[in-house]
Design a protein around this motif. Sequence first.
Motif, PDB file in Angstrom:
ATOM      1  N   PRO A 119       0.822  -1.186   0.042  1.00 55.85           N
ATOM      2  CA  PRO A 119      -0.160   0.016   0.003  1.00 55.85           C
ATOM      3  C   PRO A 119       0.645   1.140   0.027  1.00 55.85           C
ATOM      4  N   ILE A 120       2.012   1.228   0.625  1.00 55.66           N
ATOM      5  CA  ILE A 120       2.754   2.620   0.718  1.00 55.66           C
ATOM      6  C   ILE A 120       3.556   2.939  -0.618  1.00 55.66           C
ATOM      7  N   ASN A 121       3.927   1.654  -1.419  1.00 55.65           N
ATOM      8  CA  ASN A 121       4.398   1.963  -2.610  1.00 55.65           C
ATOM      9  C   ASN A 121       3.273   2.465  -3.735  1.00 55.65           C
ATOM     10  N   TRP A 122       2.135   1.740  -3.528  1.00 59.13           N
ATOM     11  CA  TRP A 122       1.085   2.220  -4.329  1.00 59.13           C
ATOM     12  C   TRP A 122       0.669   3.766  -3.927  1.00 59.13           C
ATOM     13  N   ALA A 123       0.873   4.133  -2.812  1.00 56.65           N
ATOM     14  CA  ALA A 123       0.290   5.411  -2.330  1.00 56.65           C
ATOM     15  C   ALA A 123       1.172   6.720  -2.893  1.00 56.65           C
ATOM     16  N   VAL A 124       2.615   6.223  -3.009  1.00 58.04           N
ATOM     17  CA  VAL A 124       3.618   7.081  -3.443  1.00 58.04           C
ATOM     18  C   VAL A 124       3.440   7.206  -4.853  1.00 58.04           C
ATOM     19  N   LEU A 125       3.096   6.155  -5.593  1.00 61.19           N
ATOM     20  CA  LEU A 125       2.962   6.004  -6.957  1.00 61.19           C
ATOM     21  C   LEU A 125       1.891   6.888  -7.485  1.00 61.19           C
ATOM     22  N   HIS A 126       0.775   6.939  -6.695  1.00 62.34           N
ATOM     23  CA  HIS A 126      -0.410   7.889  -7.125  1.00 62.34           C
ATOM     24  C   HIS A 126      -0.136   9.095  -6.375  1.00 62.34           C
ATOM     25  N   GLY A 127       1.053   9.512  -5.874  1.00 62.76           N
ATOM     26  CA  GLY A 127       0.989  10.908  -5.395  1.00 62.76           C
ATOM     27  C   GLY A 127       0.300  11.544  -4.070  1.00 62.76           C
ATOM     28  N   TRP A 213       6.477   5.878 -21.420  1.00 65.65           N
ATOM     29  CA  TRP A 213       6.861   7.281 -21.663  1.00 65.65           C
ATOM     30  C   TRP A 213       5.843   8.238 -22.057  1.00 65.65           C
ATOM     31  N   THR A 214       4.657   7.553 -22.411  1.00 65.30           N
ATOM     32  CA  THR A 214       3.350   8.680 -22.578  1.00 65.30           C
ATOM     33  C   THR A 214       2.719   9.169 -21.474  1.00 65.30           C
ATOM     34  N   GLN A 215       3.172   8.580 -20.387  1.00 63.19           N
ATOM     35  CA  GLN A 215       2.552   9.121 -19.048  1.00 63.19           C
ATOM     36  C   GLN A 215       3.278  10.496 -18.866  1.00 63.19           C
ATOM     37  N   THR A 216       2.624  11.318 -17.933  1.00 62.75           N
ATOM     38  CA  THR A 216       3.311  12.684 -17.560  1.00 62.75           C
ATOM     39  C   THR A 216       4.564  12.495 -16.858  1.00 62.75           C
ATOM     40  N   SER A 217       5.304  13.664 -16.908  1.00 61.45           N
ATOM     41  CA  SER A 217       6.449  13.600 -15.917  1.00 61.45           C
ATOM     42  C   SER A 217       6.002  13.547 -14.548  1.00 61.45           C
ATOM     43  N   ARG A 218       5.294  13.932 -14.049  1.00 59.19           N
ATOM     44  CA  ARG A 218       4.749  13.566 -12.727  1.00 59.19           C
ATOM     45  C   ARG A 218       4.627  12.293 -12.399  1.00 59.19           C
ATOM     46  N   GLN A 219       3.724  11.545 -13.347  1.00 57.85           N
ATOM     47  CA  GLN A 219       3.565  10.129 -13.245  1.00 57.85           C
ATOM     48  C   GLN A 219       4.687   9.180 -13.151  1.00 57.85           C
TER      49      GLN A 219
END
Length: 300
Positions: A119-127, A213-219
């Motif tokens: 859950p922590i990795n997923w939460a960081v991944l989702h900002g 690479w099509t994701q945003t810089s933030r993602q």
Amino acid sequence: MSKPRILFFGYSEVGYECLSLLLERGDNVVALITHEDNPHEKIWFKTPAGAAKEKVIPVFTPAGVNTPEWRERIAALQPDLILSVYYRHMIGTKILALPRLGPWNMHGSLLPKYRGRAPINWAVLHGEPRIGMTLHRMVKSADAGAIVDQEGVAIGPRDTAEQAFRKVLPCARIVLARQIDALLAGTAPETPQDESQATYFGGRTPEDGRVVWTQTSRQIFNLVRAVTDPYPGAFTEVNGVRLMLWWAEPDSPAARGRHGRPGEILSVAPLVVATGDGALEFTRTEWRGLAPALQTGQIL
């Protein structure tokens, strides 16, 4: 009157901290059920086995507990209460039905958000700007039981998953310290989860670190910080050779204002790659194999 018998299922440093609290209090922990350390996993955290062995608490590491043999062995321990803290396997309902004071779990998110694994990795991944620990009743469905208590902490937009973990780790001990006496007395408060707010995420594998690479810089930056050391890392591939991307700078002078086709190398030194909405500079990289020559304009 004898103290209630606690059967502790656990792993990770969260398991270590919670088991240590019970042992420091002198609670009656009758056994620890945990996991063997995986030789293919970087063990960068304390585990509860060390705390149990110091106090001569029996330690068991079954491949799974939902077998007739292990159900019988667990029943023979006569647990009054089961506490699970970062135990990695599902515990079947026949075992959950054994303790008269209930089965409880400490989960690494602010439930009902981020049920499931990592859950922590997923939460960081989702900002997410805030994460936490939740104590809840264990039921058949993962992380779906009524909430007893939770504690949250703010995390920064540049925190890695390990830094986020270090910030949230004390929350587990705080929650357990607040509620253990009520759990042992059978008086813990329970609030049903709001199913309309629930989210669930599964376990992550190294392949999940592949950059799109099509994701945003933030993602992409959030992916990098969610899986960087001590986790397996984000990566891309160049001519079949894996390039690990251990850190990035989303707003560096070298990347600011630059655009290109997603995955296009805009600069080699420093390494700047175009994303779906701009560019990222990668400041710490590692080749896993013989490094091919990078060229400006090349598409990753």
